[in-house]
Design a protein around this motif. Structure first.
Motif, PDB file in Angstrom:
ATOM      1  N   SER A  21       0.808  -1.220   0.000  1.00  0.00           N
ATOM      2  CA  SER A  21       0.000   0.000   0.000  1.00  0.00           C
ATOM      3  C   SER A  21       0.844   1.276   0.000  1.00  0.00           C
ATOM      4  O   SER A  21       0.298   2.373  -0.012  1.00  0.00           O
ATOM      5  N   GLU A  22       2.143   1.146   0.009  1.00  0.00           N
ATOM      6  CA  GLU A  22       3.044   2.305   0.035  1.00  0.00           C
ATOM      7  C   GLU A  22       3.842   2.375  -1.262  1.00  0.00           C
ATOM      8  O   GLU A  22       4.034   1.377  -1.942  1.00  0.00           O
ATOM      9  N   LYS A  23       4.322   3.583  -1.586  1.00  0.00           N
ATOM     10  CA  LYS A  23       5.156   3.788  -2.773  1.00  0.00           C
ATOM     11  C   LYS A  23       6.550   4.220  -2.343  1.00  0.00           C
ATOM     12  O   LYS A  23       6.703   5.006  -1.403  1.00  0.00           O
ATOM     13  N   LEU A  24       7.557   3.724  -3.042  1.00  0.00           N
ATOM     14  CA  LEU A  24       8.949   4.104  -2.793  1.00  0.00           C
ATOM     15  C   LEU A  24       9.350   5.196  -3.776  1.00  0.00           C
ATOM     16  O   LEU A  24       8.977   5.152  -4.952  1.00  0.00           O
ATOM     17  N   ARG A  25      10.150   6.154  -3.289  1.00  0.00           N
ATOM     18  CA  ARG A  25      10.585   7.264  -4.142  1.00  0.00           C
ATOM     19  C   ARG A  25      11.991   7.667  -3.751  1.00  0.00           C
ATOM     20  O   ARG A  25      12.337   7.727  -2.568  1.00  0.00           O
ATOM     21  N   THR A  26      12.798   7.954  -4.762  1.00  0.00           N
ATOM     22  CA  THR A  26      14.121   8.526  -4.513  1.00  0.00           C
ATOM     23  C   THR A  26      14.366   9.628  -5.528  1.00  0.00           C
ATOM     24  O   THR A  26      13.690   9.694  -6.561  1.00  0.00           O
ATOM     25  N   SER A  27      15.307  10.492  -5.248  1.00  0.00           N
ATOM     26  CA  SER A  27      15.667  11.554  -6.190  1.00  0.00           C
ATOM     27  C   SER A  27      17.175  11.749  -6.138  1.00  0.00           C
ATOM     28  O   SER A  27      17.839  11.325  -5.192  1.00  0.00           O
ATOM     29  N   GLY A  28      17.703  12.379  -7.153  1.00  0.00           N
ATOM     30  CA  GLY A  28      19.137  12.640  -7.203  1.00  0.00           C
ATOM     31  C   GLY A  28      19.959  11.400  -7.454  1.00  0.00           C
ATOM     32  O   GLY A  28      21.066  11.276  -6.947  1.00  0.00           O
ATOM     33  N   LEU A  29      19.423  10.458  -8.232  1.00  0.00           N
ATOM     34  CA  LEU A  29      20.140   9.210  -8.465  1.00  0.00           C
ATOM     35  C   LEU A  29      21.458   9.457  -9.198  1.00  0.00           C
ATOM     36  O   LEU A  29      22.479   8.894  -8.833  1.00  0.00           O
ATOM     37  N   GLY A  30      21.461  10.303 -10.192  1.00  0.00           N
ATOM     38  CA  GLY A  30      22.692  10.690 -10.894  1.00  0.00           C
ATOM     39  C   GLY A  30      23.600   9.519 -11.215  1.00  0.00           C
ATOM     40  O   GLY A  30      23.211   8.579 -11.894  1.00  0.00           O
ATOM     41  N   SER A  31      24.823   9.526 -10.684  1.00  0.00           N
ATOM     42  CA  SER A  31      25.771   8.442 -10.936  1.00  0.00           C
ATOM     43  C   SER A  31      25.662   7.330  -9.894  1.00  0.00           C
ATOM     44  O   SER A  31      26.413   6.366  -9.930  1.00  0.00           O
ATOM     45  N   CYS A  32      24.733   7.463  -8.964  1.00  0.00           N
ATOM     46  CA  CYS A  32      24.512   6.420  -7.953  1.00  0.00           C
ATOM     47  C   CYS A  32      23.834   5.209  -8.592  1.00  0.00           C
ATOM     48  O   CYS A  32      23.404   5.242  -9.730  1.00  0.00           O
ATOM     49  N   VAL A  33      23.714   4.146  -7.815  1.00  0.00           N
ATOM     50  CA  VAL A  33      23.056   2.927  -8.280  1.00  0.00           C
ATOM     51  C   VAL A  33      21.754   2.772  -7.504  1.00  0.00           C
ATOM     52  O   VAL A  33      21.738   2.872  -6.281  1.00  0.00           O
ATOM     53  N   GLY A  34      20.661   2.533  -8.228  1.00  0.00           N
ATOM     54  CA  GLY A  34      19.373   2.289  -7.590  1.00  0.00           C
ATOM     55  C   GLY A  34      18.974   0.836  -7.814  1.00  0.00           C
ATOM     56  O   GLY A  34      19.009   0.344  -8.925  1.00  0.00           O
ATOM     57  N   ILE A  35      18.602   0.150  -6.730  1.00  0.00           N
ATOM     58  CA  ILE A  35      18.176  -1.245  -6.828  1.00  0.00           C
ATOM     59  C   ILE A  35      16.800  -1.364  -6.179  1.00  0.00           C
ATOM     60  O   ILE A  35      16.592  -0.897  -5.057  1.00  0.00           O
ATOM     61  N   VAL A  36      15.868  -1.989  -6.898  1.00  0.00           N
ATOM     62  CA  VAL A  36      14.525  -2.222  -6.379  1.00  0.00           C
ATOM     63  C   VAL A  36      14.232  -3.712  -6.467  1.00  0.00           C
ATOM     64  O   VAL A  36      14.444  -4.336  -7.495  1.00  0.00           O
ATOM     65  N   LEU A  37      13.747  -4.282  -5.365  1.00  0.00           N
ATOM     66  CA  LEU A  37      13.358  -5.693  -5.317  1.00  0.00           C
ATOM     67  C   LEU A  37      11.912  -5.780  -4.863  1.00  0.00           C
ATOM     68  O   LEU A  37      11.473  -5.004  -4.013  1.00  0.00           O
ATOM     69  N   TYR A  38      11.171  -6.743  -5.438  1.00  0.00           N
ATOM     70  CA  TYR A  38       9.776  -6.945  -5.062  1.00  0.00           C
ATOM     71  C   TYR A  38       9.555  -8.414  -4.721  1.00  0.00           C
ATOM     72  O   TYR A  38       9.943  -9.301  -5.486  1.00  0.00           O
ATOM     73  N   ASP A  39       8.951  -8.670  -3.571  1.00  0.00           N
ATOM     74  CA  ASP A  39       8.615 -10.017  -3.133  1.00  0.00           C
ATOM     75  C   ASP A  39       7.107 -10.195  -3.331  1.00  0.00           C
ATOM     76  O   ASP A  39       6.296  -9.653  -2.581  1.00  0.00           O
ATOM     77  N   GLU A  40       6.732 -10.934  -4.381  1.00  0.00           N
ATOM     78  CA  GLU A  40       5.321 -11.093  -4.714  1.00  0.00           C
ATOM     79  C   GLU A  40       4.559 -11.869  -3.637  1.00  0.00           C
ATOM     80  O   GLU A  40       3.397 -11.587  -3.356  1.00  0.00           O
ATOM     81  N   PHE A  41       5.199 -12.834  -3.006  1.00  0.00           N
ATOM     82  CA  PHE A  41       4.547 -13.636  -1.973  1.00  0.00           C
ATOM     83  C   PHE A  41       4.167 -12.789  -0.763  1.00  0.00           C
ATOM     84  O   PHE A  41       3.051 -12.860  -0.257  1.00  0.00           O
ATOM     85  N   HIS A  42       5.099 -11.962  -0.275  1.00  0.00           N
ATOM     86  CA  HIS A  42       4.850 -11.123   0.903  1.00  0.00           C
ATOM     87  C   HIS A  42       4.270  -9.746   0.548  1.00  0.00           C
ATOM     88  O   HIS A  42       3.964  -8.960   1.443  1.00  0.00           O
ATOM     89  N   LYS A  43       4.176  -9.447  -0.746  1.00  0.00           N
ATOM     90  CA  LYS A  43       3.668  -8.145  -1.205  1.00  0.00           C
ATOM     91  C   LYS A  43       4.449  -6.994  -0.575  1.00  0.00           C
ATOM     92  O   LYS A  43       3.894  -6.045  -0.027  1.00  0.00           O
ATOM     93  N   ALA A  44       5.761  -7.117  -0.640  1.00  0.00           N
ATOM     94  CA  ALA A  44       6.655  -6.099  -0.075  1.00  0.00           C
ATOM     95  C   ALA A  44       7.718  -5.742  -1.111  1.00  0.00           C
ATOM     96  O   ALA A  44       8.091  -6.564  -1.945  1.00  0.00           O
TER      97      ALA A  44
END
Length: 67
Positions: A21-44
């Protein structure tokens, strides 16, 4: 009635985990690395905003693992 979605901000050199029920947000990624993982079983999901390190950080004892 409209359901409000909570926005979870992920800062630089930070990590957050949320439920579906929540959304993740980041800004200023630039030369940084962004990693997003989703667990479908736990809905997290998780997001890491990983800042590329400076070599001088290796000389210090207190290390932020997200850099």
């Amino acid at each position: 009635m409209t359901k409000m979605t909570q926005m979870v901000k992920v800062g630089i050199a930070d990590l957050k985990v949320t439920k579906c029920s929540e959304k993740l947000r980041t800004s200023g990624l630039g030369s940084c690395v962004g990693i997003v993982l989703y667990d479908e079983f736990h809905k997290a999901a998780g997001m890491a905003h990983i800042m590329l390190p400076d070599s001088s950080l290796a000389r210090k004892g207190d290390i932020n693992r997200f850099k």
